[in-house]
Design an enzyme around this catalytic site. Sequence first.
Site, PDB file in Angstrom:
ATOM      1  N   CYS A 114       0.815  -1.225   0.000  1.00 17.33           N
ATOM      2  CA  CYS A 114       0.000   0.000   0.000  1.00 17.33           C
ATOM      3  C   CYS A 114       0.849   1.275   0.000  1.00 17.33           C
ATOM      4  CB  CYS A 114      -0.956   0.003   1.177  1.00 17.33           C
ATOM      5  SG  CYS A 114      -2.123  -1.358   1.114  1.00 17.33           S
ATOM      6  N   HIS A 250      -3.508   7.408   1.794  1.00 20.08           N
ATOM      7  CA  HIS A 250      -3.879   6.048   1.385  1.00 20.08           C
ATOM      8  C   HIS A 250      -5.285   5.774   1.907  1.00 20.08           C
ATOM      9  CE1 HIS A 250      -3.985   1.863   0.675  1.00 20.08           C
ATOM     10  NE2 HIS A 250      -3.819   1.502   1.937  1.00 20.08           N
ATOM     11  N   ASN A 280     -10.063   0.134  -0.730  1.00 18.96           N
ATOM     12  CA  ASN A 280      -8.601   0.153  -0.614  1.00 18.96           C
ATOM     13  C   ASN A 280      -8.008  -0.471  -1.880  1.00 18.96           C
ATOM     14  OD1 ASN A 280      -5.911  -0.290  -0.006  1.00 18.96           O
ATOM     15  ND2 ASN A 280      -6.296  -1.068   2.059  1.00 18.96           N
TER      16      ASN A 280
END
Length: 323
Positions: A114, A250, A280
């Site tokens: 990520c 993020h 996500n």
Amino acid sequence: MMIRSVILGTGSALPVRRVSNAELAETVDTTDEWIVERTGIRFRHIAGPDETTATLAADACKAALGAAGKSAQDVDLIVLATATPDQTFPSSATKVQAMLGIDDCVAFDVAAVCSGFLYALQVADSMIRAGAHKCALVIGAETFSRILDWEDRTTCVLFGDGAGAVLLEAQDSADSDGRGVLATKLHADGRHNELLYVDGGPSTTGTVGKVRMKGREVFRHAVTNLASVMGESLALAGFTPDQVDWVVPHQANARILDATARKLGLAPGKVVVTVDQHANTSAASVPLALDTAVRDGRIQPGQLIVLEAMGGGFTWGASVIRF
Ligand code: UT7
């Protein structure tokens, strides 16, 4: 002369298929209420058979090149962050290079899950500032749907697919009006492997594996690490949180975004939120959110923005940019 990497254009791409929480709840033991309350997620895009990490990345790059007014032939560096490459090798960056019709440039993938886009940005920015490259595509692209365990409701409802890209150009800082990547701070702590990982790989099981996560523990580390690394990157660049126009985080969980902003004393109105629409998307989430806020007119040239991310490893980082 001091060289800066200036973002000339942004782009993004999403798979055609958009899946609501209600649609997921038809096959997964979950509810729209649980997902919205615990995560803020309402939709995610899921790649079809013809959509891959590289095709999404190439589409995002075309949009970024268009926004920057550059041709693919101008590009001399491609750095692609992904945890879901099309093939174990060669890199998805070389596939994107071929799809864009670029005969010769440097192209490689970066793996930091990520936080991958922050890592890729720091690598490309360093290569540009060293004078080795003049025009770089930095990409975050993922098809996490392919590595989800669709029987595990604690992970499969959280992720989606997509890609985002930025076009960086080397400019003399004397001519760039203060624009460019000003400071980036990265971290990794490999002791936390077992909190967020994939249970397979070429050198261990010989399989691709599925995502496993201890969500509650990741959540706790995320808030602490993200607030701290944002503070570090701002201090490196010589700014304080009140001078920031936009934070582009993020997009893992709306509650993480709220808690992190509160910890730094940032107004919630300064945080770009796309987790409701994209879920996500791992390495794609920061450049996807950036492109969304640039195209809807929120982020304007000359504004001070902070990008931040945290993910598997753990890895985490933040970058301060005069857009
Ligand atoms: O991108 C990398 C970074 N990743 C993250 O930042 C993720 C960080 N973690 C999170 O976002 C949150 O921890 C989650 C969204 C993953 C989970 O939220 P939580 O508030 O920490 O919930 P929990 O894991 O403590 O689970 C609460 C309950 C459990 O039931 P019991 O044991 O209390 O009876 C779970 O079984 O919620 C249950 N649950 C679900 N219920 C309906 C877990 N997943 C689901 C689901 N639908 N999809």
